[in-house]
Design a protein around this motif. Structure first.
Motif, PDB file in Angstrom:
ATOM      1  N   VAL A   1       0.877  -1.172   0.000  1.00  0.00           N
ATOM      2  CA  VAL A   1       0.000   0.000   0.000  1.00  0.00           C
ATOM      3  C   VAL A   1       0.915   1.223   0.000  1.00  0.00           C
ATOM      4  CG1 VAL A   1      -1.782   1.279   1.222  1.00  0.00           C
ATOM      5  CG2 VAL A   1      -1.808  -1.227   1.240  1.00  0.00           C
ATOM      6  N   VAL A   2       0.900   1.976  -1.106  1.00  0.00           N
ATOM      7  CA  VAL A   2       1.797   3.118  -1.249  1.00  0.00           C
ATOM      8  C   VAL A   2       1.117   4.391  -0.769  1.00  0.00           C
ATOM      9  CG1 VAL A   2       3.056   2.036  -3.149  1.00  0.00           C
ATOM     10  CG2 VAL A   2       1.118   3.535  -3.654  1.00  0.00           C
ATOM     11  N   LEU A   3       1.866   5.478  -0.720  1.00  0.00           N
ATOM     12  CA  LEU A   3       1.329   6.767  -0.286  1.00  0.00           C
ATOM     13  C   LEU A   3       0.083   7.116  -1.091  1.00  0.00           C
ATOM     14  CD1 LEU A   3       4.709   8.700   0.001  1.00  0.00           C
ATOM     15  CD2 LEU A   3       3.260   7.936   1.881  1.00  0.00           C
TER      16      LEU A   3
ATOM     17  N   ILE B   1      -0.937  -1.844  -4.435  1.00  0.00           N
ATOM     18  CA  ILE B   1      -0.258  -2.298  -5.643  1.00  0.00           C
ATOM     19  C   ILE B   1       0.023  -3.795  -5.543  1.00  0.00           C
ATOM     20  CG2 ILE B   1       1.819  -2.066  -7.071  1.00  0.00           C
ATOM     21  CD1 ILE B   1       0.162   0.437  -7.147  1.00  0.00           C
ATOM     22  N   GLN B   2      -0.444  -4.542  -6.538  1.00  0.00           N
ATOM     23  CA  GLN B   2      -0.081  -5.954  -6.648  1.00  0.00           C
ATOM     24  C   GLN B   2       1.251  -6.024  -7.371  1.00  0.00           C
ATOM     25  OE1 GLN B   2      -1.930  -8.592  -5.316  1.00  0.00           O
ATOM     26  NE2 GLN B   2      -0.070  -9.760  -5.771  1.00  0.00           N
ATOM     27  N   LEU B   3       2.280  -6.462  -6.693  1.00  0.00           N
ATOM     28  CA  LEU B   3       3.640  -6.385  -7.227  1.00  0.00           C
ATOM     29  C   LEU B   3       3.915  -7.445  -8.284  1.00  0.00           C
ATOM     30  CD1 LEU B   3       5.462  -5.679  -3.850  1.00  0.00           C
ATOM     31  CD2 LEU B   3       5.138  -4.057  -5.720  1.00  0.00           C
ATOM     32  N   HIS B   4       4.729  -7.039  -9.256  1.00  0.00           N
ATOM     33  CA  HIS B   4       5.175  -7.919 -10.340  1.00  0.00           C
ATOM     34  C   HIS B   4       6.566  -8.444  -9.974  1.00  0.00           C
ATOM     35  CE1 HIS B   4       6.788  -8.874 -14.373  1.00  0.00           C
ATOM     36  NE2 HIS B   4       5.533  -9.058 -14.724  1.00  0.00           N
TER      37      HIS B   4
ATOM     38  N   PRO C   1       7.404  -5.244   2.354  1.00  0.00           N
ATOM     39  CA  PRO C   1       7.665  -4.147   1.421  1.00  0.00           C
ATOM     40  C   PRO C   1       7.308  -2.796   2.045  1.00  0.00           C
ATOM     41  CG  PRO C   1       6.481  -5.931   0.326  1.00  0.00           C
ATOM     42  CD  PRO C   1       6.457  -6.227   1.801  1.00  0.00           C
ATOM     43  N   VAL C   2       8.258  -1.876   2.034  1.00  0.00           N
ATOM     44  CA  VAL C   2       8.011  -0.552   2.622  1.00  0.00           C
ATOM     45  C   VAL C   2       8.142   0.566   1.590  1.00  0.00           C
ATOM     46  CG1 VAL C   2       8.651  -1.213   4.974  1.00  0.00           C
ATOM     47  CG2 VAL C   2      10.430  -0.424   3.396  1.00  0.00           C
ATOM     48  N   ALA C   3       8.555   0.234   0.356  1.00  0.00           N
ATOM     49  CA  ALA C   3       8.628   1.234  -0.706  1.00  0.00           C
ATOM     50  C   ALA C   3       8.776   0.542  -2.051  1.00  0.00           C
ATOM     51  CB  ALA C   3       9.799   2.186  -0.476  1.00  0.00           C
ATOM     52  N   LEU C   4       8.220   1.172  -3.076  1.00  0.00           N
ATOM     53  CA  LEU C   4       8.449   0.755  -4.446  1.00  0.00           C
ATOM     54  C   LEU C   4       9.678   1.532  -4.892  1.00  0.00           C
ATOM     55  CD1 LEU C   4       7.110  -1.129  -6.500  1.00  0.00           C
ATOM     56  CD2 LEU C   4       5.731   0.809  -7.294  1.00  0.00           C
ATOM     57  N   ALA C   5      10.818   0.854  -4.986  1.00  0.00           N
ATOM     58  CA  ALA C   5      12.122   1.507  -5.150  1.00  0.00           C
ATOM     59  C   ALA C   5      12.132   2.516  -6.296  1.00  0.00           C
ATOM     60  CB  ALA C   5      13.202   0.447  -5.380  1.00  0.00           C
ATOM     61  N   GLY C   6      12.609   3.711  -5.985  1.00  0.00           N
ATOM     62  CA  GLY C   6      12.784   4.743  -6.996  1.00  0.00           C
ATOM     63  C   GLY C   6      11.505   5.399  -7.461  1.00  0.00           C
ATOM     64  N   ILE C   7      10.349   5.015  -6.872  1.00  0.00           N
ATOM     65  CA  ILE C   7       9.081   5.542  -7.370  1.00  0.00           C
ATOM     66  C   ILE C   7       8.249   6.193  -6.266  1.00  0.00           C
ATOM     67  CG2 ILE C   7       6.906   4.941  -8.530  1.00  0.00           C
ATOM     68  CD1 ILE C   7       8.459   2.711  -9.970  1.00  0.00           C
ATOM     69  N   ILE C   8       7.916   5.402  -5.229  1.00  0.00           N
ATOM     70  CA  ILE C   8       7.043   5.936  -4.174  1.00  0.00           C
ATOM     71  C   ILE C   8       7.207   5.111  -2.901  1.00  0.00           C
ATOM     72  CG2 ILE C   8       5.040   4.507  -4.812  1.00  0.00           C
ATOM     73  CD1 ILE C   8       3.288   7.022  -4.307  1.00  0.00           C
ATOM     74  N   GLY C   9       7.006   5.767  -1.770  1.00  0.00           N
ATOM     75  CA  GLY C   9       7.126   5.102  -0.475  1.00  0.00           C
ATOM     76  C   GLY C   9       5.841   4.414  -0.065  1.00  0.00           C
ATOM     77  N   GLY C  10       5.950   3.573   0.943  1.00  0.00           N
ATOM     78  CA  GLY C  10       4.791   2.862   1.478  1.00  0.00           C
ATOM     79  C   GLY C  10       4.045   3.700   2.498  1.00  0.00           C
ATOM     80  N   GLU C  11       2.744   3.472   2.603  1.00  0.00           N
ATOM     81  CA  GLU C  11       1.902   4.238   3.522  1.00  0.00           C
ATOM     82  C   GLU C  11       2.235   3.918   4.976  1.00  0.00           C
ATOM     83  OE1 GLU C  11      -0.645   7.024   4.599  1.00  0.00           O
ATOM     84  OE2 GLU C  11      -0.637   6.502   2.459  1.00  0.00           O
ATOM     85  N   GLU C  12       2.535   2.669   5.283  1.00  0.00           N
ATOM     86  CA  GLU C  12       2.713   2.233   6.675  1.00  0.00           C
ATOM     87  C   GLU C  12       3.950   2.809   7.344  1.00  0.00           C
ATOM     88  OE1 GLU C  12       2.169  -1.906   7.498  1.00  0.00           O
ATOM     89  OE2 GLU C  12       0.687  -2.149   5.899  1.00  0.00           O
ATOM     90  N   THR C  13       4.949   3.189   6.559  1.00  0.00           N
ATOM     91  CA  THR C  13       6.178   3.737   7.164  1.00  0.00           C
ATOM     92  C   THR C  13       6.357   5.217   6.825  1.00  0.00           C
ATOM     93  OG1 THR C  13       7.435   2.957   5.232  1.00  0.00           O
ATOM     94  CG2 THR C  13       7.391   1.525   7.178  1.00  0.00           C
TER      95      THR C  13
END
Length: 286
Positions: free
Chosen positions: A83-85, A90-93, A105-117
């Protein structure tokens, strides 16, 4: 921890405490708004400002919200999601590069951070990171999930790994000044160091492409002013390309820089060496 150095070139981070999240000073708000970025709070605004200033995206995790005091950069596994900001799930590939903590997972690297952290008004301690990734991987992930962010538009192009340390130190400077931050620790994962690029510029090639005479001394002065490290020889220059000029790949790129600064208006007008080809109006070619 970086599991694949071909996908994450460098992950540079700092642990900071004693942070006070507040409204940003007016000069910071004005600059962000002039660029077109909405102001959020002093901590987020600083990371956005440095991203615009240096071209290197950064991300801050709330240190207390991380499942463990460690991060791993790896490819996503089957059936993982994040769950991103903005509370978007997001269902990850399997080709998505993610940042995890204790497997989560705490961030989608280089794109957006996760909501929980994510950071909020109560955040006092952060893990601030600046990283560089394989640009093709970032672009594919960004397109796949329809996530176009300020970070992805920069990291989907090649950024030199050295830019992480420059941006990180600048951010820390502002966090100390505006948020009262204190540095607890640094961690720099740089598995395969990039060598500085060195190119040779010859006087003959320079004048051939320019179409007029430019001395090696003139070329040297121009390149030095543009941030290149230059060693002059009799009829050539040995140049070290600055890290932020990732567009300079070959000798002709250096020549373009020299001619650009000297002035395209200095290129003389010359007639064609051969007569123009006679126009053929045969129906076959119409």
């Amino acid at each position: 921890k970086i599991t694949d150095p071909k996908l994450c070139f460098r992950f540079n981070s700092a642990h900071l405490s004693n942070i006070t999240v507040q409204k940003s000073p007016s000069w910071l708000i004005d600059r962000l708004e002039a660029y077109g970025i909405k102001t959020i709070n002093s901590l987020v605004d600083i990371t956005n400002f440095v991203m615009v200033e240096y071209g290197q995206p950064l991300h801050a995790f709330d240190f207390q919200k991380l499942p463990a005091k460690e991060l791993t950069v790896r490819l996503a596994q089957k059936n993982e999601n994040i769950v991103v900001l903005g509370n978007k799930k997001i269902q990850l590939h399997l080709d998505d590069l993610i940042i995890t903590s204790k497997g989560m997972p705490v961030a989608l690297a280089g794109i957006i951070g996760g909501e929980e952290t994510s950071i909020d008004q109560n955040t006092t301690e952060i893990l601030l990171e600046a990283a560089t990734y394989n640009q093709a991987n970032i672009r594919r992930t960004s397109i796949r999930h329809s996530l176009r962010t300020e970070a992805s538009t920069r990291l989907e192009k090649f950024l030199h790994p050295k830019s992480t340390e420059v941006a990180l130190l600048r951010s820390i400077e502002l966090l100390k000044e505006i948020c009262g931050a204190k540095v607890v620790d640094f961690n720099d994962q740089y598995p395969k160091k990039w060598k500085e690029k060195t190119l040779t510029l010859s006087e003959d090639r320079l004048n051939l492409l320019a179409g007029f005479q430019i001395t090696i001394k003139e070329a040297s002065l121009v390149l030095k002013k543009l941030g290149f490290t230059v060693t002059s020889k009799l009829h050539s220059l040995e140049t070290q390309v600055p890290y932020f000029r990732t567009d300079i790949e070959q000798e002709d790129d250096l020549i373009e820089e020299v001619i650009r600064i000297v002035g395209y208006d200095q290129i003389p007008n010359t007639s064609l060496s051969n007569p123009q080809i006679k126009f053929n109006d045969s129906p076959v070619f119409v």
